[in-house]
Design a protein around this motif. Structure first.
Motif, PDB file in Angstrom:
ATOM      1  N   LYS A   1      -1.706   5.366   4.727  1.00 48.35           N
ATOM      2  CA  LYS A   1      -0.300   5.609   4.379  1.00 48.35           C
ATOM      3  C   LYS A   1       0.200   4.530   3.429  1.00 48.35           C
ATOM      4  O   LYS A   1       0.846   4.829   2.420  1.00 48.35           O
ATOM      5  CB  LYS A   1       0.551   5.649   5.651  1.00 48.35           C
ATOM      6  N   ALA A   2      -0.112   3.278   3.714  1.00 50.91           N
ATOM      7  CA  ALA A   2       0.319   2.174   2.849  1.00 50.91           C
ATOM      8  C   ALA A   2      -0.338   2.276   1.474  1.00 50.91           C
ATOM      9  O   ALA A   2       0.310   2.034   0.446  1.00 50.91           O
ATOM     10  CB  ALA A   2      -0.014   0.831   3.497  1.00 50.91           C
ATOM     11  N   ALA A   3      -1.610   2.645   1.444  1.00 44.49           N
ATOM     12  CA  ALA A   3      -2.318   2.782   0.168  1.00 44.49           C
ATOM     13  C   ALA A   3      -1.699   3.879  -0.681  1.00 44.49           C
ATOM     14  O   ALA A   3      -1.563   3.733  -1.902  1.00 44.49           O
ATOM     15  CB  ALA A   3      -3.796   3.059   0.412  1.00 44.49           C
ATOM     16  N   LYS A   4      -1.308   4.962  -0.053  1.00 46.82           N
ATOM     17  CA  LYS A   4      -0.691   6.065  -0.797  1.00 46.82           C
ATOM     18  C   LYS A   4       0.695   5.693  -1.288  1.00 46.82           C
ATOM     19  O   LYS A   4       1.045   5.954  -2.443  1.00 46.82           O
ATOM     20  CB  LYS A   4      -0.636   7.319   0.089  1.00 46.82           C
ATOM     21  N   GLU A   5       1.483   5.056  -0.420  1.00 48.55           N
ATOM     22  CA  GLU A   5       2.855   4.677  -0.799  1.00 48.55           C
ATOM     23  C   GLU A   5       2.876   3.689  -1.957  1.00 48.55           C
ATOM     24  O   GLU A   5       3.758   3.742  -2.806  1.00 48.55           O
ATOM     25  CB  GLU A   5       3.590   4.101   0.404  1.00 48.55           C
ATOM     26  N   ALA A   6       1.911   2.783  -2.000  1.00 46.68           N
ATOM     27  CA  ALA A   6       1.853   1.812  -3.100  1.00 46.68           C
ATOM     28  C   ALA A   6       1.068   2.350  -4.289  1.00 46.68           C
ATOM     29  O   ALA A   6       1.381   2.031  -5.435  1.00 46.68           O
ATOM     30  CB  ALA A   6       1.212   0.512  -2.596  1.00 46.68           C
ATOM     31  N   GLY A   7       0.059   3.168  -4.018  1.00 51.35           N
ATOM     32  CA  GLY A   7      -0.834   3.622  -5.078  1.00 51.35           C
ATOM     33  C   GLY A   7      -0.271   4.681  -5.990  1.00 51.35           C
ATOM     34  O   GLY A   7      -0.538   4.671  -7.196  1.00 51.35           O
ATOM     35  N   LEU A   8       0.508   5.606  -5.457  1.00 46.14           N
ATOM     36  CA  LEU A   8       1.041   6.674  -6.303  1.00 46.14           C
ATOM     37  C   LEU A   8       1.990   6.163  -7.387  1.00 46.14           C
ATOM     38  O   LEU A   8       1.845   6.541  -8.554  1.00 46.14           O
ATOM     39  CB  LEU A   8       1.702   7.764  -5.447  1.00 46.14           C
ATOM     40  N   PRO A   9       2.948   5.287  -7.065  1.00 48.24           N
ATOM     41  CA  PRO A   9       3.787   4.738  -8.139  1.00 48.24           C
ATOM     42  C   PRO A   9       2.969   3.914  -9.146  1.00 48.24           C
ATOM     43  O   PRO A   9       3.241   3.944 -10.347  1.00 48.24           O
ATOM     44  CB  PRO A   9       4.805   3.855  -7.407  1.00 48.24           C
ATOM     45  N   ALA A  10       1.959   3.204  -8.659  1.00 46.54           N
ATOM     46  CA  ALA A  10       1.096   2.432  -9.559  1.00 46.54           C
ATOM     47  C   ALA A  10       0.338   3.361 -10.492  1.00 46.54           C
ATOM     48  O   ALA A  10       0.190   3.073 -11.691  1.00 46.54           O
ATOM     49  CB  ALA A  10       0.127   1.564  -8.753  1.00 46.54           C
ATOM     50  N   LEU A  11      -0.124   4.480  -9.979  1.00 46.21           N
ATOM     51  CA  LEU A  11      -0.818   5.460 -10.815  1.00 46.21           C
ATOM     52  C   LEU A  11       0.108   5.989 -11.897  1.00 46.21           C
ATOM     53  O   LEU A  11      -0.295   6.099 -13.074  1.00 46.21           O
ATOM     54  CB  LEU A  11      -1.352   6.605  -9.947  1.00 46.21           C
TER      55      LEU A  11
ATOM     56  N   ASP B   1      -2.814  -5.648 -11.129  1.00 50.55           N
ATOM     57  CA  ASP B   1      -2.362  -5.343  -9.771  1.00 50.55           C
ATOM     58  C   ASP B   1      -2.242  -3.836  -9.555  1.00 50.55           C
ATOM     59  O   ASP B   1      -2.636  -3.308  -8.514  1.00 50.55           O
ATOM     60  CB  ASP B   1      -1.033  -6.025  -9.464  1.00 50.55           C
ATOM     61  N   ASP B   2      -1.714  -3.125 -10.553  1.00 51.94           N
ATOM     62  CA  ASP B   2      -1.603  -1.670 -10.439  1.00 51.94           C
ATOM     63  C   ASP B   2      -2.986  -1.022 -10.374  1.00 51.94           C
ATOM     64  O   ASP B   2      -3.194  -0.067  -9.624  1.00 51.94           O
ATOM     65  CB  ASP B   2      -0.794  -1.087 -11.600  1.00 51.94           C
ATOM     66  N   CYS B   3      -3.936  -1.532 -11.136  1.00 46.66           N
ATOM     67  CA  CYS B   3      -5.303  -1.006 -11.060  1.00 46.66           C
ATOM     68  C   CYS B   3      -5.873  -1.180  -9.654  1.00 46.66           C
ATOM     69  O   CYS B   3      -6.520  -0.272  -9.116  1.00 46.66           O
ATOM     70  CB  CYS B   3      -6.209  -1.697 -12.086  1.00 46.66           C
ATOM     71  N   MET B   4      -5.617  -2.316  -9.048  1.00 42.69           N
ATOM     72  CA  MET B   4      -6.116  -2.551  -7.698  1.00 42.69           C
ATOM     73  C   MET B   4      -5.460  -1.605  -6.689  1.00 42.69           C
ATOM     74  O   MET B   4      -6.114  -1.094  -5.772  1.00 42.69           O
ATOM     75  CB  MET B   4      -5.905  -4.006  -7.271  1.00 42.69           C
ATOM     76  N   LEU B   5      -4.167  -1.344  -6.878  1.00 40.49           N
ATOM     77  CA  LEU B   5      -3.471  -0.414  -5.987  1.00 40.49           C
ATOM     78  C   LEU B   5      -4.022   1.001  -6.128  1.00 40.49           C
ATOM     79  O   LEU B   5      -4.186   1.723  -5.143  1.00 40.49           O
ATOM     80  CB  LEU B   5      -1.965  -0.435  -6.262  1.00 40.49           C
TER      81      LEU B   5
END
Length: 128
Positions: free
Chosen positions: A35-45, A91-95
């Motif tokens: 859940k945390a990965a998705k919440e942070a990863g989608l905006p980063a994508l 940082d966004d790439c890592m997310l």
């Protein structure tokens, strides 16, 4: 212990063995991480896609990174190139990498409207 007509041994207790409890705890932790990965990863994508649509050196690196996630066999990506990105892009790439590695609900391009078309345009060398 209880032995019945079958000769099998059954515990008299209804308590779950510790291994089962550990399994369920680990599953709950994994779900929290997803859940945390998705919440942070989608905006980063979304941010990385906006950058990848530009025509600059960092945009090219971001495109190659995203293409590597899209299809690593077609688009091998040398991780050393990430060193050339500024901190926020790195940082966004890592997310996004964490999103791709931990959520695993779908392929990276499917998080984006017409993502297959977008990534294939990048594969052909096209930017906006």
């Amino acid at each position: 212990m209880n032995t019945q007509a079958t000769g099998k041994i059954r515990p008299n207790t209804t308590q779950q063995p510790e291994a089962v409890n550990d399994f369920f705890r680990q599953m709950a932790e994994l779900e929290t991480e997803r859940k945390a990965a998705k919440e942070a990863g989608l905006p980063a994508l979304e941010r990385l896609i906006r950058v990848a649509e530009r025509d600059s050196g960092q945009a090219g690196t971001v495109r190659l990174f995203l293409l590597g996630l899209y299809n690593g066999y077609r688009f091998p990506f040398n991780l050393v190139t990430l060193r050339g990105l500024d901190k926020s892009l790195f940082d966004d790439c890592m997310l996004v990498l964490r999103l791709d590695a931990r959520v695993t609900a779908q392929e990276i391009h499917l998080y984006v409207y017409k993502g297959g078309e977008l990534f294939e345009r990048w594969a052909q060398g096209g930017v906006k």
